[in-house]
Design an enzyme around this catalytic site. Structure first.
Site, PDB file in Angstrom:
ATOM      1  N   GLY A  13       0.839  -1.197   0.000  1.00 28.34           N
ATOM      2  CA  GLY A  13       0.000   0.000   0.000  1.00 28.34           C
ATOM      3  C   GLY A  13       0.870   1.241   0.000  1.00 28.34           C
ATOM      4  O   GLY A  13       1.892   1.301   0.675  1.00 28.34           O
ATOM      5  N   GLY A  40      -0.453   4.620   0.200  1.00 29.81           N
ATOM      6  CA  GLY A  40      -1.114   5.851   0.622  1.00 29.81           C
ATOM      7  C   GLY A  40      -0.194   6.611   1.556  1.00 29.81           C
ATOM      8  O   GLY A  40       1.019   6.374   1.582  1.00 29.81           O
ATOM      9  N   ALA A  50       0.294   6.452   4.748  1.00 35.20           N
ATOM     10  CA  ALA A  50       1.032   5.618   5.688  1.00 35.20           C
ATOM     11  C   ALA A  50       2.097   4.795   4.959  1.00 35.20           C
ATOM     12  O   ALA A  50       3.262   4.777   5.367  1.00 35.20           O
ATOM     13  CB  ALA A  50       0.071   4.698   6.433  1.00 35.20           C
ATOM     14  N   HIS A  72     -20.012   9.811   6.616  1.00 37.26           N
ATOM     15  CA  HIS A  72     -19.689  11.232   6.502  1.00 37.26           C
ATOM     16  C   HIS A  72     -20.949  12.022   6.159  1.00 37.26           C
ATOM     17  O   HIS A  72     -21.686  11.638   5.259  1.00 37.26           O
ATOM     18  CB  HIS A  72     -18.632  11.423   5.407  1.00 37.26           C
ATOM     19  CG  HIS A  72     -17.981  12.764   5.450  1.00 37.26           C
ATOM     20  ND1 HIS A  72     -18.642  13.910   5.101  1.00 37.26           N
ATOM     21  CD2 HIS A  72     -16.735  13.131   5.813  1.00 37.26           C
ATOM     22  CE1 HIS A  72     -17.815  14.938   5.245  1.00 37.26           C
ATOM     23  NE2 HIS A  72     -16.654  14.485   5.671  1.00 37.26           N
ATOM     24  N   SER A 125     -16.159  18.145   1.182  1.00 37.23           N
ATOM     25  CA  SER A 125     -15.369  18.294   2.411  1.00 37.23           C
ATOM     26  C   SER A 125     -16.158  18.869   3.575  1.00 37.23           C
ATOM     27  O   SER A 125     -16.966  19.773   3.434  1.00 37.23           O
ATOM     28  CB  SER A 125     -14.183  19.208   2.150  1.00 37.23           C
ATOM     29  OG  SER A 125     -13.601  19.590   3.371  1.00 37.23           O
ATOM     30  N   ARG A 140     -18.805  14.316  12.953  1.00 38.66           N
ATOM     31  CA  ARG A 140     -19.440  13.701  11.803  1.00 38.66           C
ATOM     32  C   ARG A 140     -20.581  12.762  12.160  1.00 38.66           C
ATOM     33  O   ARG A 140     -21.626  12.757  11.498  1.00 38.66           O
ATOM     34  CB  ARG A 140     -18.388  12.941  10.997  1.00 38.66           C
ATOM     35  CG  ARG A 140     -17.401  13.893  10.366  1.00 38.66           C
ATOM     36  CD  ARG A 140     -16.282  13.158   9.686  1.00 38.66           C
ATOM     37  NE  ARG A 140     -15.452  14.124   8.972  1.00 38.66           N
ATOM     38  CZ  ARG A 140     -14.350  13.820   8.333  1.00 38.66           C
ATOM     39  NH1 ARG A 140     -13.908  12.571   8.319  1.00 38.66           N
ATOM     40  NH2 ARG A 140     -13.664  14.739   7.690  1.00 38.66           N
ATOM     41  N   GLU A 156      -5.243   3.758   8.033  1.00 38.80           N
ATOM     42  CA  GLU A 156      -6.642   3.359   8.190  1.00 38.80           C
ATOM     43  C   GLU A 156      -6.788   1.852   8.381  1.00 38.80           C
ATOM     44  O   GLU A 156      -7.762   1.373   8.946  1.00 38.80           O
ATOM     45  CB  GLU A 156      -7.463   3.809   6.967  1.00 38.80           C
ATOM     46  CG  GLU A 156      -8.969   3.657   7.156  1.00 38.80           C
ATOM     47  CD  GLU A 156      -9.778   4.097   5.933  1.00 38.80           C
ATOM     48  OE1 GLU A 156      -9.193   4.616   4.971  1.00 38.80           O
ATOM     49  OE2 GLU A 156     -11.000   3.907   5.948  1.00 38.80           O
ATOM     50  N   ARG A 160     -13.984   9.153  13.965  1.00 42.23           N
ATOM     51  CA  ARG A 160     -12.789   9.935  13.664  1.00 42.23           C
ATOM     52  C   ARG A 160     -13.161  11.396  13.441  1.00 42.23           C
ATOM     53  O   ARG A 160     -14.127  11.677  12.731  1.00 42.23           O
ATOM     54  CB  ARG A 160     -12.089   9.384  12.431  1.00 42.23           C
ATOM     55  CG  ARG A 160     -10.831  10.162  12.054  1.00 42.23           C
ATOM     56  CD  ARG A 160     -10.087   9.531  10.902  1.00 42.23           C
ATOM     57  NE  ARG A 160     -10.842   9.539   9.663  1.00 42.23           N
ATOM     58  CZ  ARG A 160     -11.038  10.614   8.892  1.00 42.23           C
ATOM     59  NH1 ARG A 160     -10.550  11.782   9.255  1.00 42.23           N
ATOM     60  NH2 ARG A 160     -11.733  10.513   7.780  1.00 42.23           N
ATOM     61  N   LEU A 170      -5.354  11.968   7.836  1.00 47.13           N
ATOM     62  CA  LEU A 170      -4.073  12.292   7.203  1.00 47.13           C
ATOM     63  C   LEU A 170      -2.993  12.338   8.270  1.00 47.13           C
ATOM     64  O   LEU A 170      -1.883  11.841   8.085  1.00 47.13           O
ATOM     65  CB  LEU A 170      -4.182  13.639   6.484  1.00 47.13           C
ATOM     66  CG  LEU A 170      -5.297  13.751   5.443  1.00 47.13           C
ATOM     67  CD1 LEU A 170      -5.261  15.116   4.774  1.00 47.13           C
ATOM     68  CD2 LEU A 170      -5.157  12.660   4.399  1.00 47.13           C
TER      69      LEU A 170
END
Lengths: 273, 267, 643
Positions: C46, C48, C50, C272, C290, C336, C431, C441, C447
């Site tokens: 992966g 991303g 991380a 979300h 966003s 959220r 994640e 979260r 991020l």
């Protein structure tokens, strides 16, 4: 505007490039689709086509896509001769079928460039872009070595202008739409992004010489300033960044020890397996 | 010397040379046009200008070498980049292509200056050959023309209908070529600035029109009547040489021929 | 339901005051000398935030890193789509922010279901992240004086979110990607793009490599290493419709789970609140708007149910700004989970708008009037552009219509303080792990976590693993690799040989519908039991009747998807079982049986202040639920209140 289009459907004729693998010859195949909602995205229309092909016992059309919100740069497609289709500032995944009319013939081809060989159907290999970034598209800073973020002020204008270049999504539409298959806009976006920030300054000569050298050895074409790349760029990267790249190259080639010694002028890709 | 090699070998370096030689040839066009405009001032003005130019032989040789050198580099790189650009597309070309620039049409009939640099460049090259034969090497000149003064010579050459047509077309083609090439050179040399580029583009177009009209105007020039050489049959001799090389192609672009596979866009 | 407070789950949190735990870990850890590092190979799956950050940092230290991604380039990973920003306790706005406050906000935002020590470390490292990214040339928004700008995000009362227009994730990922490309150029990292991890290989109980499929050639490849880092993102696509990229999947995590890694809190999913509503059956994904939009946008529905009027026809007095009404202290900036449930509550009660009646308005008219259209365009231009592209409506003129959508998964593979899973040598970052966000979260924290894990935690803890464990030489010639590769090949063969009637995609859609209906924004025991039954029979039908065309020896996107959906069909059941076992409401997990009189989530700290981690016990056997108790020494348990 609004929801006047809800419920409208289209019948379409598709002419799609099919190619088994890089070694095989490709060809166009024609497909008919009925009842495509104008609310669909272009890729959702292709999803429907693939479902239909599966039922008919034909292998689905392979095409690159991922985020489907216009930012990852994975989707491509030359749609009726236009990279990412008819809309400016738009990726194929954000193109909607309301942009087409009933009965229309849509020709779908992969990006075509020697540096982007076809892998299958509409999927091409864009790893040349990764190798160009490897040739200098970074700031050499070790993890944990960074000074306090506010210790170097950057004017809002410089930051905004750098970001105007840094928004490149690396999709390759610039190469696809250029009559010379030139990658100048892609390379310029990175060079211009980092050249406008103090963090990018120490390596600017090595960066531009290395990246242009790699671009040339990947056998992309030359820029002839027709600006088709800018019009096709979904992220709106301007050709003024190409001018900045040219300027950076001149400074590096004629004004830096690196350029005068002829180092980094041709490079070969590393990495990959 | 590697920086020099890089200039001629790297894609961006080649653009510097194209742009640099192009701008130099544009500058020559201006000088050439200014000199030619003296034709309107009459035989004395023009002849004295021409003779003065030829008095300094060393300067003339240096200038001619520079001009030919720039032109040859410009043409050579046009061929090199054009062949690279064709190869860069790969083995299969698009079945269909349309521009995403509003109002632009990509196909053979759509003569956008920036996509036909190769064609206009080739035409200019042919014209230059003829122009040099007419004025510098005087290949087609009879004894009368060889002996004529520069002013009369110009009148004699331009008195032919075929020359009138060719020179008029050539002026327009050069105009088209420089209308893209002039602005494009600034971009290639990295002199693009969001604030000034629109002005440069306008200047480029105005320059193109000025070149076309300026050089094109000489086919309607009445010098033939003034020196009494309306028809080729009445040409007389006068001893002198002609100063001009030729209006050279001024562009920095690497034009490729329009691909046959590019089709007329659908609505 | 068996639940053990298990010895399997040793969190290895260092002792001492919370401010000193990370320092104390670093003081006591074992190091690998610079000259020895090149002898160690590390696999990172992966790319991303991380993955790219970890791969770049480890390669820079001198380890030989092999980095894998299923996309055609590491730069495509879905971190790129994060819009709003990244939190850091820099206190540049002089508004009382501190590491402590970021820690408390995050623990509280997560509804007290996160591990305190991990969250504190995250808050501490947040400042280094900003420094690192700026040094890489990430063009964060600036003030006119040249210093960094911040904006406010949900669930906080300070401005601590750093951003680059509406594409912060893209800029941060490109920064990490460039750092990684630098290492590839330098030869310390090797890139394997278009590779999908199909299984984890353990030797003597320690993770020693992976088996993956080369998606271009179809070849099954084995790669051995001394440590394996999974940075493979979340499992939101189990819902089919989510804001995740189409390629996001649970396969790598699920395969590792079946090899012995416990799965933590799978029921915690984040819905979300501000996404573009669904328009029809053809829909293949949902697009997020966003959270930062809630800084200037006001959420409302008509006061009258089923109001047929257009928004502009509804006068101010007849609009119900329900977030401002219910939560006056935080208003439109509630976390959220709270905002999503409130929208669902209004729509379920018949006040929804749009043709489906499943959306609410997000209105910018006041902000445009007060600040001018240019200012709003400057802040959110690309988001407004995207909204208009998708909906064909102009949000400068009429309010956006939004509805909640699956966005992020707080659950993931269980990891200890070292980010190491229950399989020694396998680390899980970003994640993909369960660690820092508890049951919910906060915006702009994903991020932060991805980069903290990748840049600043894994380099230390992976070194500690390499230095402190005896790792005998293992190559991909080891028989375990052959066995696992053969199993992977058989599985693909099985998918290709079924030759049934239904497409993979149709199963995926049906699974998504089940998950959304019964394990979505609100859940109850009866529904979850129904879901488990439906998923079981759907899974059986899948293995009888799916149609995966083509062959395994070339690029075959149907086969890729087939493998991923097969795993989702197993994973979805575990999610429901976890949701069923957690008899409380916490953050993103809302059990209808457990709510207050005014419909707020009701936690049960007596019984459920713990992490649930599931152990795979073999095909056909129900998974075993283990428990890691959570203690809140430094941020005492309290009822979340945003009123």
């Amino acid at each position: 505007m609004s929801h006047s289009t809800t419920g409208k459907t289209l019948n379409l004729k598709l002419r799609v490039w099919r190619q088994k693998d890089n070694a095989s010859r490709g060809e166009f195949r024609d497909y008919a689709l009925v009842g495509i909602s104008t609310e669909m995205s272009f890729l959702e229309m292709l999803d429907i086509l693939n479902e239909q092909l599966l039922q008919q016992g034909e292998e689905p059309v392979n095409f690159d896509h991922d985020c489907r919100e216009g930012i990852c740069g994975t989707c491509s497609l030359m749609i009726n001769g236009q990279a990412h289709g008819p809309d400016n500032g738009t990726t194929t995944c954000q193109l909607h079928m309301r942009r087409f009319h009933d009965g229309q013939m849509i020709t779908i081809e992969p990006w075509r460039a020697k540096a982007f060989p076809v892998i299958r159907d509409l999927v091409v290999d864009r790893s040349a872009f990764d190798r160009i970034i490897q040739a200098g598209g970074y700031v050499s800073v070790r993890t944990g070595q960074a000074p306090e973020a506010n210790s170097v002020p950057i004017s809002k204008n410089d930051q905004e202008s750098a970001l105007d270049a840094a928004v490149c999504i690396g999709c390759g539409a610039c190469v696809a739409s250029c009559k010379n298959a030139s990658a100048m806009l892609f390379v310029a976006a990175k060079v211009s992004h980092l050249a406008q920030l103090p963090q990018g300054a120490p390596e600017r000569a090595a960066r531009v010489l290395g990246m242009v050298g790699q671009m040339d050895s990947e056998e992309f074409g030359n820029c002839t300033n027709t600006s088709e790349c800018e019009a096709a760029c979904p992220a709106g990267v301007s050709v003024t960044h190409i001018a900045r790249l040219n300027r950076e190259y001149a400074k590096a080639l004629y004004g830096s020890p690196l350029g005068l010694k002829g180092e980094l002028l041709t490079s070969s890709g590393t990495g990959g397996d | 010397m590697s920086w020099l090699l890089a200039t001629l070998r790297s894609s961006v370096g080649k653009k510097f040379v194209m742009g640099g030689t192009g701008l130099f040839l544009c500058f020559f066009l201006v000088v050439h046009l200014a000199g030619n405009l003296l034709l309107y001032a009459g035989p004395d003005a023009y002849n004295s200008y021409a003779n003065k130019l030829h008095e300094n032989v060393a300067l003339l040789i240096v200038a001619e070498i520079g001009l030919f050198g720039a032109m040859l580099l410009h043409i050579y790189l046009a061929f090199v980049t054009a062949s690279e650009n064709r190869a860069a597309r790969g083995a299969t070309d698009y079945a269909m292509r349309q521009s995403k620039i509003p109002g632009r049409v990509i196909h053979v009939a759509g003569l956008a200056p920036d996509t036909t640099m190769y064609i206009t460049g080739a035409l200019i090259f042919g014209y230059i050959a003829l122009h040099l034969c007419d004025f510098k090497f005087e290949v087609f000149a009879d004894a009368a023309q060889l002996a004529a003064d520069p002013y009369t010579k110009a009148a004699m050459v331009l008195s032919s209908t075929s020359r009138k047509v060719i020179y008029a077309i050539a002026a327009i083609v050069v105009g088209i070529h420089v209308s893209h090439g002039f602005a494009s050179a600034f971009q290639s040399l990295g002199l693009n600035h969001p604030k000034y580029m629109p002005t440069i583009k306008t200047i480029s177009k105005v320059f193109g029109v000025a070149v076309a009209i300026g050089f094109g105007s000489f086919v309607t020039w009445d010098g033939q009547r003034r020196c009494g050489c309306e028809s080729p049959a009445t040409m007389e001799t006068a001893p002198t040489t002609m100063p001009s090389t030729a209006p050279a192609a001024a562009t920095e672009s690497a034009p490729a021929p329009t691909t046959p596979a590019e089709t007329v866009p659908q609505s | 339901m068996s639940s053990d407070s298990s010895t399997l789950l040793n969190s290895r949190v260092p002792g001492g005051p919370i401010e000193q735990k990370w320092d104390s870990f670093k003081r006591d850890q074992k190091l690998v000398a610079p000259n020895s590092r090149r002898k160690y190979e590390v696999i990172v799956v992966g790319t991303g935030l991380a993955g790219a950050a970890a791969a770049a940092s480890l390669a820079e230290m001198g380890y030989k890193v092999k980095v894998f991604c299923f996309q055609d380039s590491p730069r495509r990973a879905h971190s790129i789509a994060a819009q709003g920003g990244i939190n850091a306790a820099k206190n540049y706005h002089n508004d009382g922010d501190s590491v402590w406050r970021l820690f408390v906000d995050t623990v509280k935002g997560g509804d007290f279901r996160a591990r305190e020590a991990n969250v504190y470390r995250l808050a501490q490292l947040s400042e280094n992240i900003i420094d690192q990214c700026v040094a890489q040339g990430v063009p964060f928004a600036r003030e006119y004086g040249g210093t960094l700008a911040n904006r406010t995000f949900g669930g906080t009362q300070v401005s601590r979110t750093f951003y680059a227009r509406g594409q912060t994730g893209q800029q941060l990922l490109i920064g990490a990607y460039q750092a990684l490309m630098r290492q590839v150029a330098g030869g310390n990292a090797t890139l394997y793009a278009r590779r999908e991890m199909l299984d984890l290989v353990t030797v003597d109980g320690v993770a020693r490599g992976i088996v993956c499929r080369n998606l271009t050639t179809g070849k099954i490849e084995s790669h051995a290493a001394h440590a394996v880092l999974l940075c493979t993102g979340g499992y939101g696509n189990v819902f089919y419709l989510s804001t995740n990229a189409k390629g996001c999947n649970v396969t790598a995590a699920w395969r590792a789970h079946k090899r012995g890694a416990l799965f933590g809190n799978p029921c915690y999913t984040q819905i979300h609140p501000t996404c573009i509503p669904v328009t029809g059956d053809h829909q293949s994904k949902l697009t997020l708007m966003s959270e930062s939009l809630r800084n200037d946008g006001r959420v409302w529905v008509p006061k009258q149910a089923n109001d047929p009027r257009t928004p502009s026809q509804i006068p101010e007095g007849e609009r119900d700004y329900y977030l401002e009404r219910r939560y006056p202290a935080y208003g439109n900036m509630v976390p959220r989970d709270v905002a999503s449930r409130a929208a669902k509550e209004r729509c379920d009660a018949g006040y929804g708008v749009g043709s489906s009646k499943l959306s609410v308005y997000l209105d910018f008219s006041r902000a445009i009037k007060e600040q001018g259209e240019a200012a709003i365009r400057g802040k959110y231009g690309n988001l407004f552009h995207m909204y208009q592209k998708i909906t064909d409506e102009n949000p400068y003129q009429s309010p956006m219509r939004i509805y909640p959508a699956v966005h992020y998964t707080m659950g993931g593979l269980w990891v200890d303080y070292h980010l190491e899973s229950t399989i020694p040598g396998m680390f899980v970052l970003g994640e993909a792990n369960f660690s820092d966000h508890g049951a919910n979260r906060l915006g702009a924290s994903a991020l932060m976590q991805g980069l903290a894990d990748g840049y600043f935690i894994a380099p230390y803890t992976v070194s500690n693993h390499l230095a402190s464990r005896k790792l005998p030489e293992v190559t991909d010639a080891h028989p375990r690799f052959r066995e696992v590769a053969e199993e992977a090949r058989m599985r693909l063969q099985r998918l290709l040989s079924i030759d049934g009637k239904r497409s993979v995609d149709s199963y995926h859609r049906e699974l998504g519908q089940i998950m959304w209906n019964y394990c979505g924004m609100s859940r109850n025991a009866a529904g979850l039991n129904t879901a488990i039954g439906k998923i079981t029979s759907l899974r059986e039908d899948f293995w009888r009747n799916v149609n995966v065309p083509g062959v395994g020896e070339n690029l075959n996107q149907s086969l890729e998807l087939g493998g991923r959906v097969a795993d989702f069909l197993e994973f979805g059941e575990l999610m429901c079982r976890d949701a069923l076992a957690r008899e409380e409401s916490a953050g993103g997990h809302f059990r209808e049986e457990h709510q207050t009189a005014d419909n707020e989530a009701k936690r049960d700290d007596e019984k459920f202040a713990h992490v649930a981690a599931w152990e795979y016990l073999g095909e056909g056997t129900q998974e075993k639920r283990h428990v890691e108790p959570l203690t809140f020494e430094f941020c005492p348990l309290q009822v979340r209140n945003y009123k």
